[in-house]
Design an enzyme around this catalytic site. Structure first.
Site, PDB file in Angstrom:
ATOM      1  N   HIS A  76      29.312 -35.832 -19.575  1.00  0.00           N
ATOM      2  CA  HIS A  76      28.417 -35.912 -20.735  1.00  0.00           C
ATOM      3  C   HIS A  76      27.041 -36.491 -20.417  1.00  0.00           C
ATOM      4  CE1 HIS A  76      29.646 -40.168 -20.815  1.00  0.00           C
ATOM      5  NE2 HIS A  76      28.539 -40.385 -21.476  1.00  0.00           N
TER       6      HIS A  76
HETATM    7  C1  UD1 Z   1      25.422 -41.472 -25.847  1.00  0.00           C
HETATM    8  C2  UD1 Z   1      24.772 -42.602 -25.056  1.00  0.00           C
HETATM    9  C3  UD1 Z   1      25.423 -42.713 -23.690  1.00  0.00           C
HETATM   10  C4  UD1 Z   1      26.926 -42.853 -23.817  1.00  0.00           C
HETATM   11  C5  UD1 Z   1      27.482 -41.746 -24.677  1.00  0.00           C
HETATM   12  C6  UD1 Z   1      28.947 -41.976 -24.933  1.00  0.00           C
HETATM   13  C7  UD1 Z   1      22.365 -42.971 -25.478  1.00  0.00           C
HETATM   14  C8  UD1 Z   1      20.990 -42.770 -24.970  1.00  0.00           C
HETATM   15  N1  UD1 Z   1      23.341 -42.324 -24.827  1.00  0.00           N
HETATM   16  O1  UD1 Z   1      25.175 -40.265 -25.148  1.00  0.00           O
HETATM   17  O2  UD1 Z   1      24.924 -43.854 -23.023  1.00  0.00           O
HETATM   18  O3  UD1 Z   1      27.491 -42.790 -22.541  1.00  0.00           O
HETATM   19  O4  UD1 Z   1      26.810 -41.726 -25.941  1.00  0.00           O
HETATM   20  O5  UD1 Z   1      29.603 -40.826 -25.335  1.00  0.00           O
HETATM   21  O6  UD1 Z   1      22.545 -43.704 -26.426  1.00  0.00           O
HETATM   22  N2  UD1 Z   1      26.878 -34.838 -30.791  1.00  0.00           N
HETATM   23  C9  UD1 Z   1      27.678 -34.216 -31.724  1.00  0.00           C
HETATM   24  N3  UD1 Z   1      28.522 -34.988 -32.461  1.00  0.00           N
HETATM   25  C10 UD1 Z   1      28.610 -36.330 -32.337  1.00  0.00           C
HETATM   26  C11 UD1 Z   1      27.789 -36.948 -31.401  1.00  0.00           C
HETATM   27  C12 UD1 Z   1      26.930 -36.207 -30.621  1.00  0.00           C
HETATM   28  O7  UD1 Z   1      27.645 -32.998 -31.868  1.00  0.00           O
HETATM   29  O8  UD1 Z   1      29.420 -36.964 -33.055  1.00  0.00           O
HETATM   30  C13 UD1 Z   1      25.990 -33.990 -29.943  1.00  0.00           C
HETATM   31  C14 UD1 Z   1      24.617 -33.737 -30.576  1.00  0.00           C
HETATM   32  O9  UD1 Z   1      24.232 -32.454 -30.209  1.00  0.00           O
HETATM   33  C15 UD1 Z   1      23.743 -34.758 -29.879  1.00  0.00           C
HETATM   34  C16 UD1 Z   1      24.362 -34.817 -28.483  1.00  0.00           C
HETATM   35  O10 UD1 Z   1      25.759 -34.686 -28.710  1.00  0.00           O
HETATM   36  O11 UD1 Z   1      22.387 -34.368 -29.828  1.00  0.00           O
HETATM   37  C17 UD1 Z   1      24.074 -36.102 -27.738  1.00  0.00           C
HETATM   38  O12 UD1 Z   1      24.441 -37.240 -28.516  1.00  0.00           O
HETATM   39  P1  UD1 Z   1      23.709 -38.657 -28.251  1.00  0.00           P
HETATM   40  O13 UD1 Z   1      24.388 -39.698 -29.050  1.00  0.00           O
HETATM   41  O14 UD1 Z   1      22.255 -38.502 -28.382  1.00  0.00           O
HETATM   42  O15 UD1 Z   1      23.957 -38.898 -26.710  1.00  0.00           O
HETATM   43  P2  UD1 Z   1      25.295 -38.870 -25.864  1.00  0.00           P
HETATM   44  O16 UD1 Z   1      25.164 -37.849 -24.812  1.00  0.00           O
HETATM   45  O17 UD1 Z   1      26.461 -38.818 -26.768  1.00  0.00           O
HETATM   46  N1  UDP Z   2      37.233 -41.391 -24.192  1.00  0.00           N
HETATM   47  C1  UDP Z   2      38.104 -40.946 -25.173  1.00  0.00           C
HETATM   48  N2  UDP Z   2      38.236 -39.591 -25.338  1.00  0.00           N
HETATM   49  C2  UDP Z   2      37.552 -38.693 -24.592  1.00  0.00           C
HETATM   50  C3  UDP Z   2      36.663 -39.156 -23.598  1.00  0.00           C
HETATM   51  C4  UDP Z   2      36.510 -40.513 -23.431  1.00  0.00           C
HETATM   52  O1  UDP Z   2      38.757 -41.744 -25.862  1.00  0.00           O
HETATM   53  O2  UDP Z   2      37.726 -37.490 -24.799  1.00  0.00           O
HETATM   54  C5  UDP Z   2      37.087 -42.837 -24.005  1.00  0.00           C
HETATM   55  C6  UDP Z   2      37.321 -43.293 -22.582  1.00  0.00           C
HETATM   56  O3  UDP Z   2      38.694 -43.513 -22.364  1.00  0.00           O
HETATM   57  C7  UDP Z   2      36.484 -44.551 -22.504  1.00  0.00           C
HETATM   58  C8  UDP Z   2      35.315 -44.242 -23.413  1.00  0.00           C
HETATM   59  O4  UDP Z   2      35.744 -43.176 -24.259  1.00  0.00           O
HETATM   60  O5  UDP Z   2      37.165 -45.672 -23.013  1.00  0.00           O
HETATM   61  C9  UDP Z   2      34.146 -43.821 -22.595  1.00  0.00           C
HETATM   62  O6  UDP Z   2      33.203 -43.225 -23.396  1.00  0.00           O
HETATM   63  P1  UDP Z   2      32.171 -42.143 -22.866  1.00  0.00           P
HETATM   64  O7  UDP Z   2      32.697 -41.472 -21.676  1.00  0.00           O
HETATM   65  O8  UDP Z   2      31.822 -41.311 -24.042  1.00  0.00           O
HETATM   66  O9  UDP Z   2      30.873 -43.035 -22.560  1.00  0.00           O
HETATM   67  P2  UDP Z   2      30.445 -44.031 -21.386  1.00  0.00           P
HETATM   68  O10 UDP Z   2      31.550 -44.943 -21.067  1.00  0.00           O
HETATM   69  O11 UDP Z   2      29.996 -43.195 -20.240  1.00  0.00           O
HETATM   70  O12 UDP Z   2      29.263 -44.739 -21.986  1.00  0.00           O
END
Ligand code: UD1
Ligand code: UDP
Length: 383
Positions: free
Chosen positions: A221
């Site tokens: 991601h």
């Molecule tokens: C965010 C965090 C990242 C973290 C990750 C965990 C920032 C800058 N990044 O990244 O550090 O590792 O969360 O998962 O804060 N979207 C959906 N539904 C949702 C959420 C997101 O469709 O419920 C899609 C949207 O298209 C959105 C994209 O995911 O634009 C990215 O979401 P965003 O929260 O901006 O960043 P993450 O990649 O999730």
């Molecule tokens: N996780 C989850 N379901 C998923 C993917 C991740 O419950 O499909 C959990 C994972 O076990 C961990 C946390 O989400 O505890 C990590 O989140 P993510 O990978 O979104 O973000 P990051 O840790 O890189 O910020």
């Protein structure tokens, strides 16, 4: 005794999961000293990116939800800042608790610090030394606005010392004289606690017919992997090659960001190639109990997630890290994980190397499973 009010701000999936550890400690051990107000920024909002965790991990329903949704960094952060300031003025908490390094983290830290509310940063001190990563900017800024910094690892303590943080502890901490604690990782607390529940409740291994089938668990991601067509294609080329060379399935719970980018950045022909390889199973984001079951049963984990690379280590699973650097340097130094970036040949080479090894891990480097209790004690005594 008057209770101290803490206001916890969460928004992204991993923060919701992390918050479970502190909420659990407050309700079971600190109920007479601490009161928690929970604010969800709404950064993540899909049922399987947010609501599922409240239900299965027993986290109280948020008192507020700012529903900021998705958007560009500035837009999202500004909406959070504005909404949070209003709530903070109304609630007047003793402190604001923030987790990790997301846009929700920096918005909450900035909103609180500017109106002189102490910030408690959990997962402080981590650095990738790569400022092109939005998370690196968020975590550095949040640390330097905090009054209490709770650091999961020794590497984090060393980073903060180099940035000038004083490591001796004062009876009362302030933003100008913060207290820094090496306290272990709340996610280690959670992994221990929820592993038992996962063993009782999760059915994902049989649901996906994985009982007798060795498999690789993969998550992707990070923006550097999803928003760059070459990187995304290289990772999937490696996965296609891996299923052929290992004869294992690849289970890939797909972050919504990645699902969108596969459609918009990869050619229809390559998407078809992925689809026709039935051993690569793209599934919806998993709940945490299912995720633990997948991690514990996987033969190998391939990920760019900070949380998942650590959980691989907790459960003694070898891990290919789809990044050029990591904040969790201990897992690489221990030989349990290899950094590969998004390079097909390096991913394949690392997977081959790790699959041939017997991984030894020492989860005690992430604490004793009681980090949340320690954090609550210090919030009570130091503010
Ligand atoms: C965010 C965090 C990242 C973290 C990750 C965990 C920032 C800058 N990044 O990244 O550090 O590792 O969360 O998962 O804060 N979207 C959906 N539904 C949702 C959420 C997101 O469709 O419920 C899609 C949207 O298209 C959105 C994209 O995911 O634009 C990215 O979401 P965003 O929260 O901006 O960043 P993450 O990649 O999730
Ligand atoms: N996780 C989850 N379901 C998923 C993917 C991740 O419950 O499909 C959990 C994972 O076990 C961990 C946390 O989400 O505890 C990590 O989140 P993510 O990978 O979104 O973000 P990051 O840790 O890189 O910020």
């Amino acid at each position: 005794m008057t209770k101290k009010k803490i206001l916890t701000v969460i928004g992204a999936r991993p923060q919701i999961i992390k918050a479970a550890a502190l909420s659990r400690a407050i309700s079971s051990q600190f109920n007479d000293q601490l009161e928690e107000v929970l604010v969800h920024t709404g950064q993540h909002y899909d049922e399987n990116m947010s609501a599922v965790f409240f239900e299965e991990l027993g986290i109280p329903k948020p008192h507020y939800n700012l529903a900021v949704g998705s958007g560009a960094h500035g837009h999202m952060t500004a909406a959070m800042l504005s909404g949070l300031e209003t709530i903070l003025e109304k609630e007047k908490p003793t402190a604001v608790v923030v987790y990790g390094d997301t846009n929700s983290t920096i918005a909450a830290a900035l909103a609180a610090a500017k109106i002189h509310i102490p910030v408690v940063h959990i997962e402080a001190g981590l650095r990738s030394f790569h400022k092109a990563m939005p998370e690196e900017l968020n975590r550095i800024a949040a640390d330097h606005m905090s009054t209490l910094l709770f650091v999961p690892t020794q590497a984090g303590i060393t980073n903060l010392a180099k940035e000038g943080f004083e490591l001796s502890h004062k009876a009362k901490a302030t933003i100008d004289a913060p207290n820094v604690y090496h306290c272990g990782d709340v996610m280690y607390d959670n992994s221990l606690y929820f592993a038992e529940l996962s063993a009782q409740k999760s059915t994902i291994i049989s649901d996906l017919s994985l009982n007798e089938r060795p498999f690789i668990l993969c998550t992707i991601h990070r923006d550097s992997n999803t928003d760059d067509a070459t990187a995304l294609q290289s990772i999937f080329e490696a996965l296609l090659e891996l299923v052929k060379s290992t004869q294992m399935a690849v289970i890939l719970p797909l972050h919504p960001r990645t699902r969108g980018k596969i459609k918009s950045l990869l050619s229809p022909a390559f998407q078809e190639q992925i689809k026709s390889e039935t051993r690569i199973q793209l599934i919806d984001p998993a709940g945490f109990l299912d995720m633990i079951a997948l991690e514990k049963n996987a033969r190998l984990i391939v990920t760019d997630s900070g949380g998942v690379q650590k959980e691989a280590y907790f459960f003694a699973k070898p891990c290919v890290i789809l990044r050029e650097q990591t904040e969790w340097v201990e897992v690489v130094e221990a030989g349990a994980a290899i950094l590969t970036g998004a390079h097909t040949a390096q991913i394949l080479h690392a997977a081959q190397q790790l699959l041939a090894m017997d991984i030894q891990t020492d989860p005690a480097i992430f604490g004793d499973g009681h980090a949340a209790t320690f954090i609550c004690e210090k919030i009570c005594s130091d503010l």
